[in-house]
Scaffold this motif. Structure first.
Motif, PDB file in Angstrom:
ATOM      1  N   LYS A 183       0.511  -1.153   0.446  1.00 52.61           N
ATOM      2  CA  LYS A 183      -0.241  -0.140  -0.115  1.00 52.61           C
ATOM      3  C   LYS A 183       0.544   0.784  -0.040  1.00 52.61           C
ATOM      4  CE  LYS A 183      -1.561   1.480   3.665  1.00 52.61           C
ATOM      5  NZ  LYS A 183      -1.300   2.261   3.876  1.00 52.61           N
ATOM      6  N   ILE A 184       0.071   2.149  -0.618  1.00 53.84           N
ATOM      7  CA  ILE A 184       0.878   3.587  -0.295  1.00 53.84           C
ATOM      8  C   ILE A 184       1.090   4.209   0.800  1.00 53.84           C
ATOM      9  CG2 ILE A 184       1.033   5.935  -1.260  1.00 53.84           C
ATOM     10  CD1 ILE A 184       2.024   4.072  -2.662  1.00 53.84           C
ATOM     11  N   GLY A 185       1.981   4.404   1.439  1.00 49.63           N
ATOM     12  CA  GLY A 185       1.809   4.857   2.495  1.00 49.63           C
ATOM     13  C   GLY A 185       1.656   6.577   3.338  1.00 49.63           C
ATOM     14  N   ARG A 186       1.052   7.009   3.502  1.00 49.73           N
ATOM     15  CA  ARG A 186       0.882   8.143   3.387  1.00 49.73           C
ATOM     16  C   ARG A 186       1.573   9.906   5.394  1.00 49.73           C
ATOM     17  NH1 ARG A 186      -3.289  10.370   0.085  1.00 49.73           N
ATOM     18  NH2 ARG A 186      -4.121  10.933   1.647  1.00 49.73           N
ATOM     19  N   THR A 187       1.663  10.707   4.493  1.00 52.72           N
ATOM     20  CA  THR A 187       2.714  11.314   5.713  1.00 52.72           C
ATOM     21  C   THR A 187       1.862  13.285   4.895  1.00 52.72           C
ATOM     22  OG1 THR A 187       4.471  11.967   4.082  1.00 52.72           O
ATOM     23  CG2 THR A 187       4.358  10.444   5.908  1.00 52.72           C
ATOM     24  N   HIS A 188       1.344  13.524   6.188  1.00 52.88           N
ATOM     25  CA  HIS A 188       0.634  15.432   5.023  1.00 52.88           C
ATOM     26  C   HIS A 188      -0.285  15.236   4.372  1.00 52.88           C
ATOM     27  CE1 HIS A 188       4.493  17.040   7.839  1.00 52.88           C
ATOM     28  NE2 HIS A 188       5.218  15.906   7.367  1.00 52.88           N
ATOM     29  N   LEU A 189      -1.064  14.076   4.994  1.00 47.18           N
ATOM     30  CA  LEU A 189      -2.415  13.983   3.771  1.00 47.18           C
ATOM     31  C   LEU A 189      -1.821  13.561   2.673  1.00 47.18           C
ATOM     32  CD1 LEU A 189      -4.665  16.772   5.208  1.00 47.18           C
ATOM     33  CD2 LEU A 189      -4.405  14.402   6.186  1.00 47.18           C
ATOM     34  N   GLN A 190      -0.998  13.160   2.296  1.00 45.47           N
ATOM     35  CA  GLN A 190      -0.008  12.500   0.891  1.00 45.47           C
ATOM     36  C   GLN A 190      -0.104  11.906   0.511  1.00 45.47           C
ATOM     37  OE1 GLN A 190       1.695  16.089  -1.181  1.00 45.47           O
ATOM     38  NE2 GLN A 190       1.607  17.263   0.334  1.00 45.47           N
ATOM     39  N   ASP A 191      -0.203  11.418  -0.732  1.00 43.69           N
ATOM     40  CA  ASP A 191       0.933  10.624  -0.854  1.00 43.69           C
ATOM     41  C   ASP A 191       1.434   9.694  -0.446  1.00 43.69           C
ATOM     42  OD1 ASP A 191      -1.284   8.925  -1.367  1.00 43.69           O
ATOM     43  OD2 ASP A 191      -1.344   8.596  -3.565  1.00 43.69           O
ATOM     44  N   ALA A 192       2.732   8.923   0.222  1.00 45.31           N
ATOM     45  CA  ALA A 192       4.064   9.213   0.615  1.00 45.31           C
ATOM     46  C   ALA A 192       4.832   7.643  -0.514  1.00 45.31           C
ATOM     47  CB  ALA A 192       4.472   9.254   2.291  1.00 45.31           C
ATOM     48  N   VAL A 193       5.758   6.934   0.492  1.00 46.14           N
ATOM     49  CA  VAL A 193       6.201   5.750   0.094  1.00 46.14           C
ATOM     50  C   VAL A 193       5.737   4.863   0.434  1.00 46.14           C
ATOM     51  CG1 VAL A 193       8.875   6.676   0.481  1.00 46.14           C
ATOM     52  CG2 VAL A 193       7.953   5.817   2.425  1.00 46.14           C
ATOM     53  N   PRO A 194       6.020   3.189   0.260  1.00 50.99           N
ATOM     54  CA  PRO A 194       5.164   2.502   0.506  1.00 50.99           C
ATOM     55  C   PRO A 194       5.474   1.859   1.595  1.00 50.99           C
ATOM     56  CG  PRO A 194       6.356   1.813  -1.867  1.00 50.99           C
ATOM     57  CD  PRO A 194       7.299   3.320  -1.345  1.00 50.99           C
ATOM     58  N   LEU A 195       4.176   0.849   2.273  1.00 54.68           N
ATOM     59  CA  LEU A 195       4.142  -0.413   2.528  1.00 54.68           C
ATOM     60  C   LEU A 195       3.416  -1.412   2.660  1.00 54.68           C
ATOM     61  CD1 LEU A 195       3.924   1.382   6.872  1.00 54.68           C
ATOM     62  CD2 LEU A 195       2.786   2.169   4.855  1.00 54.68           C
ATOM     63  N   THR A 196       3.843  -2.337   3.854  1.00 55.83           N
ATOM     64  CA  THR A 196       2.073  -3.346   3.771  1.00 55.83           C
ATOM     65  C   THR A 196       1.854  -2.988   4.755  1.00 55.83           C
ATOM     66  OG1 THR A 196       3.539  -5.276   4.699  1.00 55.83           O
ATOM     67  CG2 THR A 196       4.098  -4.947   2.464  1.00 55.83           C
ATOM     68  N   VAL A 197       0.689  -3.574   4.302  1.00 56.41           N
ATOM     69  CA  VAL A 197      -0.737  -3.003   5.329  1.00 56.41           C
ATOM     70  C   VAL A 197      -0.214  -3.650   7.268  1.00 56.41           C
ATOM     71  CG1 VAL A 197      -2.775  -3.356   6.098  1.00 56.41           C
ATOM     72  CG2 VAL A 197      -2.474  -2.802   3.669  1.00 56.41           C
ATOM     73  N   GLY A 198       0.313  -5.402   6.620  1.00 60.98           N
ATOM     74  CA  GLY A 198       0.317  -6.154   8.270  1.00 60.98           C
ATOM     75  C   GLY A 198       1.648  -4.823   8.325  1.00 60.98           C
ATOM     76  N   GLN A 199       2.560  -4.278   8.190  1.00 61.00           N
ATOM     77  CA  GLN A 199       3.414  -3.414   8.730  1.00 61.00           C
ATOM     78  C   GLN A 199       2.970  -2.505   9.752  1.00 61.00           C
ATOM     79  OE1 GLN A 199       5.605  -2.823   5.436  1.00 61.00           O
ATOM     80  NE2 GLN A 199       8.000  -3.908   6.299  1.00 61.00           N
ATOM     81  N   GLU A 200       1.973  -1.508   8.769  1.00 63.03           N
ATOM     82  CA  GLU A 200       1.340  -0.556   9.613  1.00 63.03           C
ATOM     83  C   GLU A 200       0.770  -1.094  10.690  1.00 63.03           C
ATOM     84  OE1 GLU A 200      -0.601   3.171   7.233  1.00 63.03           O
ATOM     85  OE2 GLU A 200      -1.810   0.973   7.208  1.00 63.03           O
ATOM     86  N   TRP A 201       0.006  -2.269  10.340  1.00 63.98           N
ATOM     87  CA  TRP A 201      -1.281  -3.177  11.899  1.00 63.98           C
ATOM     88  C   TRP A 201      -0.147  -4.292  12.893  1.00 63.98           C
ATOM     89  CZ3 TRP A 201      -6.890  -4.210  11.375  1.00 63.98           C
ATOM     90  CH2 TRP A 201      -7.443  -3.457  10.772  1.00 63.98           C
ATOM     91  N   CYS A 202       0.629  -3.825  12.430  1.00 64.04           N
ATOM     92  CA  CYS A 202       1.686  -4.132  13.665  1.00 64.04           C
ATOM     93  C   CYS A 202       2.235  -2.985  14.369  1.00 64.04           C
ATOM     94  CB  CYS A 202       3.012  -5.442  12.662  1.00 64.04           C
ATOM     95  SG  CYS A 202       2.787  -7.109  12.463  1.00 64.04           S
ATOM     96  N   ALA A 203       2.483  -2.024  14.074  1.00 58.82           N
ATOM     97  CA  ALA A 203       2.992  -1.005  14.821  1.00 58.82           C
ATOM     98  C   ALA A 203       1.327  -0.399  15.674  1.00 58.82           C
ATOM     99  CB  ALA A 203       3.100   0.257  13.629  1.00 58.82           C
ATOM    100  N   TRP A 204       0.379  -0.319  15.516  1.00 62.87           N
ATOM    101  CA  TRP A 204      -0.653  -0.366  15.993  1.00 62.87           C
ATOM    102  C   TRP A 204      -0.591  -1.429  17.081  1.00 62.87           C
ATOM    103  CZ3 TRP A 204      -4.338   0.442  11.203  1.00 62.87           C
ATOM    104  CH2 TRP A 204      -4.261   1.619  10.867  1.00 62.87           C
ATOM    105  N   ALA A 205      -0.420  -3.102  16.857  1.00 56.78           N
ATOM    106  CA  ALA A 205      -0.568  -3.498  17.944  1.00 56.78           C
ATOM    107  C   ALA A 205       0.197  -3.392  18.805  1.00 56.78           C
ATOM    108  CB  ALA A 205      -0.535  -5.356  17.531  1.00 56.78           C
ATOM    109  N   GLU A 206       1.545  -3.376  18.449  1.00 57.27           N
ATOM    110  CA  GLU A 206       2.637  -2.497  19.378  1.00 57.27           C
ATOM    111  C   GLU A 206       2.532  -1.711  20.326  1.00 57.27           C
ATOM    112  OE1 GLU A 206       5.803  -3.879  21.194  1.00 57.27           O
ATOM    113  OE2 GLU A 206       4.743  -4.930  19.733  1.00 57.27           O
TER     114      GLU A 206
END
Length: 364
Positions: A199-222
């Motif tokens: 997926k596309i990462g988002r910073t400052h309400l704009q598209d940024a560099v990619p990452l995976t959905v799993g990586q993002e959700w793991c951060a929330w779990a942590e």
């Protein structure tokens, strides 16, 4: 338990009467509903503090049962309370903790800063129930008096903050910590299945560099697990109680060793049996309800707000939606976005609701 106490303990909870009865306190007589256990001071509070509809949380009233029971037992051991009275008070406290007396705590949260009215509401309910168990006349304050017996060696200034600590510990252990931990586990399990979903990462309400959905959700779990750790640390401070400090933290009018013995009694009688520590001088007064111990529900409220905001903002990308792995179509995606609005509202409401708890309002 004595034979008489065993016999009286079989009297069911409740008062099968209609109309009113006369109760009294130092200011005179008051009429109260005949089918309620509360007395004169509760009735006066209902009249003079009829502000809003926010009633004192029943969890706090139940928590009072633990400390009133412990105090009665320690007073009896010190020779300050006859065994028969102690047994009746203990029986009433057990019923209070079990929720059998919930209907007898009508007071609003808007009252004196030290919680005097709620303390007396509890004293009166326990006293009248004990009188009933002993075959006495309700409202007579004989053989059990709400102030001289149930409240012996205590003050609103030390009992109310102690009850708040016990109620908070109960909410932490039974609900908040387990539910936050379960949410973290659920999110992590979801993340495991999405480690390869780019997926596309988002910073400052704009598209940024990619990452995976799993990586993002793991951060929330942590982040949720870190919040749990903070709550576990905070709960240790809640084990410091004021009970035994009486009015100003000096223990005046309490027997020698009362503070230590009653702290042990609360730990033994409640589910929070890690042990309570006496810290009576700086914990006295109803306003100091856990603020100095690091307990802060805002930790989880803010974290939930951040995660909710991430989901909402991620859904604004014109090219790639984070929800694409769980939403089947645009209509469902719009529904999910609306759901995040609702979650944000809950977070804001929860923060506002907890705000008074962070105010250091002194005793009356």
């Amino acid at each position: 338990m004595s034979d008489k106490a065993q016999e009286n303990s079989e009297i069911p909870v409740g008062i099968d009467r209609t109309g009113e009865r006369v109760e009294f306190d130092s200011m005179g007589e008051v009429r109260v509903p005949a089918d309620r256990y509360w007395g004169a001071q509760t009735a006066r509070s209902l009249e003079h503090f009829a502000i809003g509809e926010d009633r004192m949380p029943i969890e706090l009233c139940r928590a009072y049962g633990y400390l009133k029971k412990a105090a009665a037992i320690v007073n009896e051991r010190a020779g300050l309370l006859p065994r028969e009275k102690c047994e009746a008070i203990v029986a009433a406290c057990d019923e209070l903790v079990a929720g059998e007396l919930d209907d007898h705590f009508p007071l609003r949260v808007w009252q004196t800063g030290s919680g005097t009215q709620t303390n007396m509401n509890v004293n009166e309910v326990i006293a009248n129930r004990a009188i009933q168990l002993l075959g006495g006349e309700l409202g007579s304050q004989k053989p059990v008096a709400p102030n001289d017996d149930v409240n012996k060696s205590q003050s609103s200034n030390d009992t109310f903050p102690t009850a708040m600590h016990l109620a908070t510990l109960g909410a932490l252990d039974a609900r908040l910590i387990p539910e936050v931990a379960a949410l973290a586990e659920t999110i992590e399990k979801k993340a495991e299945g999405w480690m390869d979903v780019a997926k596309i990462g988002r910073t400052h309400l704009q598209d940024a560099v990619p990452l995976t959905v799993g990586q993002e959700w793991c951060a929330w779990a942590e982040a949720l697990r870190a919040a749990c750790a903070e709550l576990e640390h905070a709960r240790e401070g809640l084990c410091e109680i004021a009970l035994g400090g009486t009015a100003v933290g000096t223990g005046l009018n309490a027997p020698e060793g009362f503070s230590e013995d009653v702290a042990d009694g609360v730990a033994w009688g409640s589910a929070h049996n890690k042990g309570f520590v006496l810290n009576r001088s700086c914990k006295v007064s109803g306003g100091r309800n856990g603020v100095g111990y690091g307990y802060s529900p805002e930790v989880d409220i803010v974290l939930a707000f951040v995660v909710d905001g991430c989901l909402y903002i991620l859904g604004t990308s014109p090219d790639i939606h984070a929800e694409s792995c769980v939403c089947q179509n645009d209509r469902q995606r719009r529904t999910e976005s609306t759901g995040t609005n609702n979650t944000s509202g809950v977070c804001v409401f929860s923060h506002e609701a907890s705000a008074p708890d962070s105010l250091n309002i002194g005793p009356d």
